[in-house]
Design a protein around this motif. Structure first.
Motif, PDB file in Angstrom:
ATOM      1  N   LEU A 239      85.881 -94.543 -31.096  1.00 13.10           N
ATOM      2  CA  LEU A 239      86.005 -95.543 -30.593  1.00 13.10           C
ATOM      3  C   LEU A 239      84.069 -95.050 -30.683  1.00 13.10           C
ATOM      4  CD1 LEU A 239      86.183 -97.738 -28.080  1.00 13.10           C
ATOM      5  CD2 LEU A 239      86.182 -95.371 -26.752  1.00 13.10           C
ATOM      6  N   LEU A 240      83.465 -96.463 -30.601  1.00 15.34           N
ATOM      7  CA  LEU A 240      81.988 -96.509 -29.940  1.00 15.34           C
ATOM      8  C   LEU A 240      82.093 -97.453 -28.865  1.00 15.34           C
ATOM      9  CD1 LEU A 240      79.289 -96.890 -31.492  1.00 15.34           C
ATOM     10  CD2 LEU A 240      79.791 -98.773 -33.063  1.00 15.34           C
ATOM     11  N   MET A 241      81.327 -96.951 -28.474  1.00 17.44           N
ATOM     12  CA  MET A 241      80.866 -97.721 -27.564  1.00 17.44           C
ATOM     13  C   MET A 241      79.745 -98.736 -27.305  1.00 17.44           C
ATOM     14  SD  MET A 241      82.986 -95.601 -24.604  1.00 17.44           S
ATOM     15  CE  MET A 241      81.938 -96.962 -22.822  1.00 17.44           C
TER      16      MET A 241
ATOM     17  N   GLY B 220      80.894 -97.371 -18.252  1.00 17.44           N
ATOM     18  CA  GLY B 220      81.636 -96.317 -19.529  1.00 17.44           C
ATOM     19  C   GLY B 220      81.039 -94.985 -19.720  1.00 17.44           C
ATOM     20  N   ILE B 221      79.788 -95.146 -19.170  1.00 20.73           N
ATOM     21  CA  ILE B 221      79.656 -93.228 -18.657  1.00 20.73           C
ATOM     22  C   ILE B 221      80.958 -92.407 -18.239  1.00 20.73           C
ATOM     23  CG2 ILE B 221      78.303 -91.803 -17.218  1.00 20.73           C
ATOM     24  CD1 ILE B 221      76.117 -94.424 -17.403  1.00 20.73           C
TER      25      ILE B 221
ATOM     26  N   TRP C 184      81.374 -92.942 -29.375  1.00 24.33           N
ATOM     27  CA  TRP C 184      79.578 -92.999 -29.754  1.00 24.33           C
ATOM     28  C   TRP C 184      79.314 -94.094 -28.596  1.00 24.33           C
ATOM     29  CZ3 TRP C 184      83.277 -91.600 -33.624  1.00 24.33           C
ATOM     30  CH2 TRP C 184      82.794 -90.348 -34.019  1.00 24.33           C
ATOM     31  N   MET C 185      78.502 -93.783 -27.635  1.00 22.44           N
ATOM     32  CA  MET C 185      78.107 -94.833 -27.243  1.00 22.44           C
ATOM     33  C   MET C 185      76.389 -95.320 -27.291  1.00 22.44           C
ATOM     34  SD  MET C 185      78.209 -94.905 -22.978  1.00 22.44           S
ATOM     35  CE  MET C 185      77.437 -95.898 -21.629  1.00 22.44           C
TER      36      MET C 185
ATOM     37  N   LYS D 274      74.546 -86.673 -35.392  1.00 19.48           N
ATOM     38  CA  LYS D 274      73.624 -85.686 -35.437  1.00 19.48           C
ATOM     39  C   LYS D 274      73.200 -86.233 -33.398  1.00 19.48           C
ATOM     40  CE  LYS D 274      70.680 -84.275 -38.717  1.00 19.48           C
ATOM     41  NZ  LYS D 274      69.568 -83.805 -38.929  1.00 19.48           N
ATOM     42  N   GLY D 275      73.533 -87.433 -33.044  1.00 18.47           N
ATOM     43  CA  GLY D 275      73.819 -88.462 -32.303  1.00 18.47           C
ATOM     44  C   GLY D 275      71.992 -89.006 -32.064  1.00 18.47           C
ATOM     45  N   ARG D 276      71.876 -89.960 -30.469  1.00 22.33           N
ATOM     46  CA  ARG D 276      70.451 -89.918 -30.559  1.00 22.33           C
ATOM     47  C   ARG D 276      69.738 -90.252 -29.283  1.00 22.33           C
ATOM     48  NH1 ARG D 276      69.608 -96.636 -31.146  1.00 22.33           N
ATOM     49  NH2 ARG D 276      70.238 -96.502 -29.325  1.00 22.33           N
ATOM     50  N   PRO D 277      69.006 -89.282 -29.196  1.00 25.02           N
ATOM     51  CA  PRO D 277      69.136 -88.763 -27.609  1.00 25.02           C
ATOM     52  C   PRO D 277      67.921 -89.591 -26.818  1.00 25.02           C
ATOM     53  CG  PRO D 277      67.823 -86.673 -29.605  1.00 25.02           C
ATOM     54  CD  PRO D 277      68.868 -88.075 -30.238  1.00 25.02           C
TER      55      PRO D 277
END
Length: 191
Positions: free
Chosen positions: A102-104, A118-119, A133-134, A178-181
């Motif tokens: 899921l991409l949110m 969403g959180i 991923w959000m 890696k995500g996105r801080p």
């Protein structure tokens, strides 16, 4: 009636789902009930009707109770009389059943669906080690309609990369690995 999967040109193992707002809620809900989708994208979904019920719509100041009791959700009564229905219709309480990546997207200036919805879902799915991923575009409302083209382009590219990976087998983009801080995201655009 013919189902989409009945058409010879449809690969039923690579079907995806995407929705925004009420469609985002329906997407978040459906993936708790079925594994038919290879990937899903939910924009600004309500995930917990029990916590959203007591809030307000920040754009108008209206209580959110009306939409759960009588309009969009059509539960038919207040939370304390129909708690089982509020929980049954809240994706959060079935997060353990989610197997669909899921991409949110849920923005922090959303005046229609509180950002914490969403959180709540994102954190629950992460806690359960689900593929999620959000994306949050700071200062943006429910939809990216008031935004610069940069955020719209960024979301479109990330959705395409997400679906290309899960539907077409393309390489996983760096941001998914890696995500996105949050504090560095302006320096890590998808394009």
């Amino acid at each position: 009636e013919k189902l989409m999967a009945d058409y010879p040109y449809v690969d039923d193992s690579h079907i995806a789902l995407q929705g925004q707002s009420w469609g985002g809620y329906q997407t978040a809900y459906l993936i708790t009930r079925t594994d038919i989708f290879a990937a899903a994208m939910a924009g600004a979904p309500v995930s917990n009707m029990t916590s959203a019920y007591g809030g307000i719509r920040w754009q108008t100041g209206l209580s959110r109770m009306f939409q759960y009791e009588h309009t969009q959700s059509r539960i038919g009564g207040p939370l304390w009389e129909k708690l089982d229905l509020y929980m049954e219709n809240s994706p959060l309480f079935y997060a353990d059943r989610v197997n669909t990546p899921l991409l949110m997207m849920h923005n922090d200036n959303d005046g229609a669906v509180p950002w914490y919805q969403g959180i709540e879902y994102f954190v629950a799915l992460r806690r359960l080690d689900k593929p999620v991923w959000m994306l949050t575009y700071n200062g943006e409302p429910h939809n990216l309609k008031n935004s610069s083209w940069g955020n719209r382009k960024d979301l479109s590219i990330r959705m395409m990369q997400f679906f290309d990976h899960y539907l077409k087998g393309k390489k996983v983009p760096e941001w998914m690995k890696k995500g996105r801080p949050a504090l560095q995201k302006e320096y890590n655009k998808a394009y």
